[in-house]
Design a protein around this motif. Structure first.
Motif, PDB file in Angstrom:
ATOM      1  N   PHE A 405      41.714  38.193  39.926  1.00 19.90           N
ATOM      2  CA  PHE A 405      42.777  37.379  40.881  1.00 19.90           C
ATOM      3  C   PHE A 405      42.140  37.687  42.129  1.00 19.90           C
ATOM      4  N   LEU A 407      43.253  36.899  46.153  1.00 23.05           N
ATOM      5  CA  LEU A 407      44.582  37.009  46.959  1.00 23.05           C
ATOM      6  C   LEU A 407      44.276  36.793  48.271  1.00 23.05           C
ATOM      7  N   TRP A 485      49.693  37.235  34.935  1.00 26.31           N
ATOM      8  CA  TRP A 485      50.300  37.439  36.122  1.00 26.31           C
ATOM      9  C   TRP A 485      51.673  37.731  36.014  1.00 26.31           C
ATOM     10  N   ARG A 505      48.295  34.122  45.631  1.00 24.61           N
ATOM     11  CA  ARG A 505      47.316  33.927  44.783  1.00 24.61           C
ATOM     12  C   ARG A 505      46.585  32.602  45.076  1.00 24.61           C
TER      13      ARG A 505
END
Length: 623
Positions: A405, A407, A485, A505
Motif C-alpha cells: 500500500f 501512502l 485493508w 491510501r
C-alpha cells in the motif's frame, strides 16, 4: 479495473500515474527503470577491491560448464559459489529479472518527473539474526562504501507489534537482546522457564496454568535428543504438542496460530513440532534474545534491507556474478530435464513467450527451481533413477503473498514488523520507508505524492474475511485488497487512535504471479513450501543418485529446515559441495553454518537419548 491498467495494477493506482510518456533523462525515449535508477544514484556495483573470488581458490581445471536452472536465491547462491571456484556458469531464469520471490518489481505507469517507478514486491524480506549462511554470501557481494558488502545494507528493527482487534491493548515487544543473559555455561532450564513465564504473565491474558503448561512444553523440546525430534516431534503437530485444542482462545491465538500461520504460512494444526520448536521458538526467539548463534555481534533478531530488495541486494549480486563470468538466459522456461544412460544429457528449454524449444548441454546441472516447478521437469526415467525425487510429490506448498500500500503520509506504525494476531487472514506487515535511510520515498519514487509504503502479507487464504465473508481465494483482486485493508485497520485503528485512513491510501500493488482471483481456478505461481508433520522425511538431499545432477532450493533437506532464503542458500552450498565431491575437486568446500546448539543442554539431550531408546518420555514431559 480499467482497460489501460496492467493485470497487477489496481484501479485506485490510477491516481498514481503520471503522463503516459514521462521524460526520463536517464533512459532514452522516456520511462524509467530500476537498474538505470541505481546507476544514477551510485548504487550499481562492479568488481571492487574485495576481489572476485572472496579468497576462494578456483580449482576447476579445465573449467567445466554448469547449468543452473532457476535464478532465485538458491540458483544465484550456487552460481556464486561455483564461479568463485572457476566454473563456467549459465543461469536459466523464467522471469526477465533475477531474484525469484525475493526480487523487486516496478509498478507500471507510476514513474514521473525523473523518478523511478514505485517499488513492488512479492512480499517484504526478513533476515533474522540466526541466518548465517546467507549473510556470509552477502558479505562477498561488493557494494561501494560497505566494508561487508550487501550485508551492510541490512537494518535492524527494534521492536515487534502484536496488534489486537476489538480494542484490545496491543503488545509492543522489544527486540533488543537480554541485557544480562546468563554467561556461557550457566544457562539452565529453570532460568528459561522463569523468563518465559514473566513474558507471558506481563504481555498476555493467559491463565497461569496455561502459561505454565506451554513453558513446560518448550522445555521438553529444548531438552529432546535429535532422534526424538526427527521421529516423535517431526510426526507430531504443534497444535497437539502444546494441546491447543484444550486451551483458551487466547492460548490458541498467541501460541498456536500466531507462531505458525502468521510467521511461516503453515497451520499449527498440522505444522511439524520439530520445525516450529527448533526454528521459531529456539533459534528465532530464545537464542536471538540471548544473542547466541547469531550472524556476528552486531546481528539483531529482526533485520530488513535499506532499500527495495533488488536495489539493495539482487542488482549488486547480478553485477558481481557477471564480473565473475556468470551468464544469464532470462525469460527462459525449463520444460524437461533429459536423462539417459545414468546421466543428465541435456535440458529442454524454451523462451517464456512463444519461443521454440531447444536443448542446452553442460557438464553438470543444478536444479534450483521451486519444488512445485522442479518436479514437473523430472520425467519417469529420472524419477526411477533416484526415488527421492518421486517423494517430492508429497511436499506441500501454500499461498503467502503480499500487497503493498502506497501512502500519502509517513506511517511507520512501529520500528519493526506488525503481527495482526486476530486477523482471520493471518496478516503481517511492516512500514518500509523508515528503514530506507538512503532513500527519500517521495523524491525517488512514483510521481512524488507517495511518502511511504506499508507492505502487508496474507498468510491465510482459506478462511472468511470480515468484510465480504469470503476467503481470499474467492475474492477478486480488488476485494482482496479491500478486505486486507479492513483487517489492517481493524488491528491498528483501535484504543482511541487512528493509524490508517482511506484518504491516505494512494494505491496498491500485488504480485502478478497471482491470477484468476474471484474465478473458478485461482492460481499462484509463487507459492511457499509449508511444513506439515512428516515433511522432513520427504525432503531430498542436494546430492542425487545421478552423478551430474544436483538439487538446490528451500525444499531440499538442510539444517535450518525452514522454507526461507537461508534454507535456499544453505541448500546451494550443499549442492556445490556435492558437485565438487563428484568431480574429486580439490577446491575449497563451501562453509556450512548450522543452527545454534547451547552447550548447557547437550548433557540433558544425551540423557533423553537413552530415555528415547528405552521408550520413555522426556524428563520434562509431564503429559
Amino acid at each position: 479495473m480499467t482497460a489501460e491498467h496492467p493485470p497487477h495494477h489496481s484501479q485506485d493506482s490510477q491516481d498514481l500515474q503520471g503522463p503516459e510518456h514521462s521524460p526520463d533523462p536517464r533512459k532514452p525515449g522516456g520511462g524509467s527503470s530500476r537498474r538505470r535508477f541505481l546507476a544514477g544514484t551510485g548504487a550499481a556495483t562492479g568488481v571492487l577491491a574485495l576481489g572476485t573470488t572472496g579468497g576462494i581458490a578456483a580449482a576447476a581445471t579445465p573449467a567445466k560448464r554448469v547449468a543452473v536452472l532457476g535464478g532465485g536465491v538458491s540458483g544465484l547462491s550456487a552460481a556464486q559459489e561455483l564461479a568463485e571456484r572457476g566454473y563456467h556458469v549459465t543461469v536459466y531464469e523464467y522471469y526477465d529479472e533475477l531474484g525469484g520471490k525475493a526480487r523487486s518489481m516496478d509498478v507500471p505507469g507510476t514513474a514521473a518527473g525523473g523518478r523511478a517507478p514505485l517499488p513492488g514486491e512479492h512480499g517484504f524480506r526478513f533476515f533474522p539474526g540466526f541466518y548465517r549462511n546467507l549473510p556470509d554470501t552477502m558479505r562477498r557481494i561488493p557494494v561501494p562504501g560497505n566494508a561487508d558488502g550487501v550485508r551492510g545494507n541490512l537494518r535492524s528493527g527494534t521492536e515487534a507489534l502484536f496488534a489486537r482487534a476489538d480494542g484490545r491493548p496491543d503488545l509492543h515487544f522489544p527486540l533488543r537482546r537480554v541485557t544480562t543473559p546468563p554467561a556461557l555455561g550457566s544457562l539452565t532450564p529453570s532460568w528459561i522457564r522463569d523468563q518465559l513465564l514473566s513474558v507471558l504473565d506481563l504481555g498476555t491474558r493467559l491463565p497461569a496454568h496455561e502459561a505454565a503448561y506451554f513453558v513446560g512444553r518448550v522445555l521438553v523440546h529444548l531438552t529432546s535428543c535429535d532422534a526424538r525430534r526427527e521421529d516423535e516431534w517431526e510426526r507430531t503437530a504443534w497444535w497437539d504438542f502444546i494441546r491447543a485444542e484444550e486451551m483458551s482462545t487466547e492460548y490458541r491465538t498467541l501460541l498456536g496460530i500466531g507462531q505458525t500461520r502468521n510467521l511461516v504460512a503453515t497451520r499449527a494444526e498440522v505444522a511439524s513440532t520439530r520445525t516450529v520448536g527448533r526454528v521459531i521458538i529456539e533459534a528465532l526467539l530464545l537464542w536471538g534474545l540471548l544473542g547466541r548463534g547469531m550472524d556476528g555481534p552486531d546481528a539483531d533478531i529482526d533485520r530488513v534491507l535499506n532499500a527495495p530488495t533488488s536495489e539493495a541486494w539482487i542488482d549488486p549480486w547480478e553485477s558481481h556474478l557477471r564480473s565473475l563470468g556468470v551468464e544469464f538466459a532470462l525469460g527462459t522456461e525449463v520444460q524437461e530435464i533429459e536423462y539417459a544412460a545414468g546421466r543428465i544429457t541435456g535440458v529442454r528449454v524454451a523462451a517464456r513467450e512463444g519461443g521454440q524449444n531447444r536443448t542446452i548441454h553442460a557438464d553438470h546441472y543444478v536444479c534450483a527451481l521451486p519444488v512445485e516447478h522442479a518436479r514437473r521437469t523430472w520425467g519417469p526415467a529420472l524419477r526411477s533413477a533416484d526415488p527421492q525425487l518421486a517423494r517430492c510429490d508429497a511436499l506441500t506448498t501454500d499461498w503467502m503473498t503480499g500487497v503493498m500500500f502506497y501512502l500519502r503520509t509517513p506511517t511507520p506504525v512501529v520500528h519493526g514488523h506488525i503481527n495482526c494476531l486476530d486477523s482471520p487472514w493471518s496478516v503481517t506487515a511492516i512500514g518500509q520507508a523508515q528503514f530506507w535511510d538512503g532513500r527519500d520515498f517521495a523524491r525517488d519514487y512514483g510521481d512524488g505524492r507517495a511518502r511511504d509504503c506499508l507492505s502487508a502479507i496474507i498468510s491465510e487464504w482459506d478462511k472468511p474475511g470480515i468484510l465480504y465473508g469470503k476467503t481470499a481465494r474467492e475474492c477478486t483482486r480488488d476485494e482482496v485488497v479491500a478486505e486486507l485493508w479492513a483487517q489492517l485497520k481493524d488491528s491498528l485503528n483501535d484504543s482511541g487512535k487512528t493509524t490508517l485512513t482511506d484518504a491516505d491510501r494512494l494505491g496498491w500493488f500485488m504480485d502478478p504471479a497471482v491470477t484468476g482471483l474471484g474465478g473458478p481456478d485461482p492460481q499462484n505461481r509463487e507459492q511457499l513450501l509449508v511444513h506439515p508433520t512428516g515433511t522432513l522425511h520427504n525432503r531430498p538431499t542436494a546430492r542425487t543418485r545421478v552423478p551430474n545432477f544436483f538439487l538446490a532450493g528451500d525444499y531440499v533437506r538442510t539444517d535450518v529446515d525452514l522454507a526461507s532464503m537461508e534454507g535456499a542458500n544453505e541448500s546451494a552450498r550443499h549442492a556445490v559441495n556435492a558437485l565438487l565431491d563428484a568431480e574429486g575437486s580439490d577446491a575449497e568446500r563451501c562453509r556450512l553454518f548450522e543452527l545454534y546448539r547451547p552447550p548447557e543442554f547437550e548433557p540433558l539431550k544425551r540423557v533423553d537419548e537413552v530415555r528415547y531408546r528405552l521408550g520413555l518420555p522426556n524428563t520434562f514431559d509431564l503429559g
